[in-house]
Enzyme design. Structure first.
Site, PDB file in Angstrom:
ATOM      1  N   ALA A   1     -14.361  25.819 -25.964  1.00 52.64           N
ATOM      2  CA  ALA A   1     -13.014  25.240 -25.812  1.00 52.64           C
ATOM      3  C   ALA A   1     -12.934  24.272 -24.625  1.00 52.64           C
ATOM      4  CB  ALA A   1     -11.982  26.354 -25.648  1.00 52.64           C
TER       5      ALA A   1
ATOM      6  N   PHE B   1      -6.001  22.159 -27.751  1.00 48.79           N
ATOM      7  CA  PHE B   1      -4.813  22.292 -26.900  1.00 48.79           C
ATOM      8  C   PHE B   1      -4.656  20.972 -26.126  1.00 48.79           C
ATOM      9  CE2 PHE B   1      -2.685  23.704 -22.985  1.00 48.79           C
ATOM     10  CZ  PHE B   1      -1.659  24.478 -23.502  1.00 48.79           C
TER      11      PHE B   1
ATOM     12  N   SER C   1      -4.196  19.811 -23.224  1.00 42.80           N
ATOM     13  CA  SER C   1      -4.879  19.479 -21.966  1.00 42.80           C
ATOM     14  C   SER C   1      -6.402  19.613 -22.050  1.00 42.80           C
ATOM     15  CB  SER C   1      -4.355  20.367 -20.841  1.00 42.80           C
ATOM     16  OG  SER C   1      -4.657  21.715 -21.125  1.00 42.80           O
ATOM     17  N   LYS C   2      -6.911  20.043 -23.194  1.00 41.35           N
ATOM     18  CA  LYS C   2      -8.373  20.131 -23.332  1.00 41.35           C
ATOM     19  C   LYS C   2      -8.972  18.722 -23.392  1.00 41.35           C
ATOM     20  CE  LYS C   2      -8.492  24.488 -23.156  1.00 41.35           C
ATOM     21  NZ  LYS C   2      -8.369  25.680 -23.987  1.00 41.35           N
ATOM     22  N   ASN C   3     -10.279  18.618 -23.278  1.00 42.14           N
ATOM     23  CA  ASN C   3     -10.881  17.275 -23.193  1.00 42.14           C
ATOM     24  C   ASN C   3     -10.642  16.435 -24.451  1.00 42.14           C
ATOM     25  OD1 ASN C   3     -11.750  18.233 -20.746  1.00 42.14           O
ATOM     26  ND2 ASN C   3     -13.819  17.398 -20.948  1.00 42.14           N
TER      27      ASN C   3
END
Ligand SMILES: *Cc1c(COP(=O)(O)O)cnc(C)c1O
Length: 378
Positions: free
Chosen positions: A160, A189, A191-193
């Site tokens: 993740a 999500f 804010s994930k990369n």
């Protein structure tokens, strides 16, 4: 100067607004909100990017872990080894399926699962390991894969935080995080990369049988509508999210590069400062810097508070280790059981890092950080 944020999703959106808006508009015009063509198109493009045979999109990264575990056909009471220094989702999916999370401590340097503990916790019930590629760097997959194959247990990689990171092996070509074990999982999500505009996730695998099983489970256990072969769940990536992700995937390598530049700059300025340790760069992985996490041995919380007063947000990932969380307490595993993780909870601090960070912002963060650290710790 703009208000400093941990991640700046608005500026990132503004940079590709025309493309994103037209991708969204296309979905709205078609009203194919579920299983529109963008879902399989994005899955195919992600599979190509990761060099993996199958990508199965799903509702979020937590579901992905759950679906992966369900696909392995484990029985209640079976044991799954998991690092104790991780986000709750990793252990949650295990516990939810009435499997037993078997916690192990992490390495002091790269914060990922310490492979020296694998033998010590192995029992006849051990059926899987879920290594977590924490903060953007791969766990040490080579010994994990050897251990798993020697003991016939499955490996589910929680990628993740590390989409796009390369696992570097002495023996093979580089492989992308999440494509090394039996199944990899990831989260989109925001804010994930690689983040969408809501929830999203995916499973990654080179195993055709497991891919079909995961697909079946994510879709109510049905291949044919209203024909349910196994018990599944309902976990889908919305067409809107897939359309957004398909645009953003093209920029993922640029985004990673930008994060690495910000990290390199922090490293340069912090490497000679007493009382903090900059992130370790593992030799078996590139680092995609989902987080830029330093360690401050003394007065971490006070420094965090002073930084906030100066307009610099920071985060602690994670403030309470899993074995000390009420829901995950195990009888013989109290305070002191996992000393490295417990120390990390008290000393780690993640600084703002994102794809839109400008020089002025980072300079402000660095100057104020050093000033506050010196004021407090001398
Ligand atoms: C974000 C994250 C997840 C879960 O992802 P969601 O999409 O929020 O369910 C799982 N594991 C790790 C390590 C994460 O950082």
């Amino acid at each position: 100067m703009k208000k400093i944020q941990m991640v700046d999703l608005i500026s990132q959106y503004n940079g590709i607004k025309t493309e994103i808006d037209s991708a969204i508009q296309e979905v709205l015009d078609s009203a194919s909100y579920i299983n529109g063509y963008q879902v399989s198109q994005f899955a195919a493009n992600l599979a190509e990017y990761l060099n993996v045979k199958h990508v199965i999109p799903c509702g979020n990264g937590t579901d992905a872990i759950q679906i992966a575990l369900m696909a392995l056909d484990l029985k209640p009471g079976d044991e799954v080894i998991v690092p104790v220094h991780t986000y709750v989702a990793t252990a949650e999916a295990i516990a939810l399926l009435k499997l037993k999370p078997v916690f192990v401590d992490v390495n002091e340097d790269d914060f990922t699962l310490n492979v020296n503990y694998l033998n010590k916790v192995l029992t006849s019930k051990t059926k899987a390991i879920v290594p977590v590629h924490l903060y953007g760097q791969c766990a040490n997959m080579q010994p994990i894969m050897s251990f798993a194959s020697a003991n016939k247990i499955a490996v589910i990689e929680d990628a993740a935080q590390a989409i796009g990171a390369d696992f570097i092996s002495k023996y093979k070509e580089n492989q992308k995080a999440g494509t090394i074990g039996d199944i990899g999982t990831t989260s989109f999500f925001p804010s994930k990369n690689l983040g969408c505009f809501g929830d999203g996730g995916a499973l990654l695998t080179n195993n055709k049988e497991l891919a079909e099983k995961c697909k079946l489970i994510a879709n109510h256990g049905q291949k044919k509508k209203y024909h349910h072969d196994i018990i599944g769940c309902n976990s889908r990536l919305d067409t809107l999210q897939a359309a957004i992700l398909d645009v953003k995937l093209k920029y993922l390598d640029d985004y990673i590069k930008k994060r690495q530049e910000v990290a390199n700059k922090y490293d340069e300025e912090f490497c000679d400062i007493d009382g903090i340790s900059i992130p370790f760069r593992s030799e078996h992985s590139t680092h995609v810097f989902h987080q830029y996490t330093i360690r401050i041995e003394k007065n971490r919380d006070l420094i965090k508070k002073k930084l906030a007063e100066a307009g610099i947000p920071t985060m602690i990932y994670y403030p309470i280790p899993l074995h000390l969380q009420r829901a995950y307490i195990q009888e013989d595993k109290g305070n002191g059981t996992f000393p490295v993780t417990e120390r990390l909870s008290a000393t780690v601090l993640s600084l703002p890092i994102h794809t839109e960070m400008v020089e002025e912002e980072q300079k402000y963060i660095i100057e104020n950080f050093i000033k506050i650290l010196t004021q407090i710790n001398g």
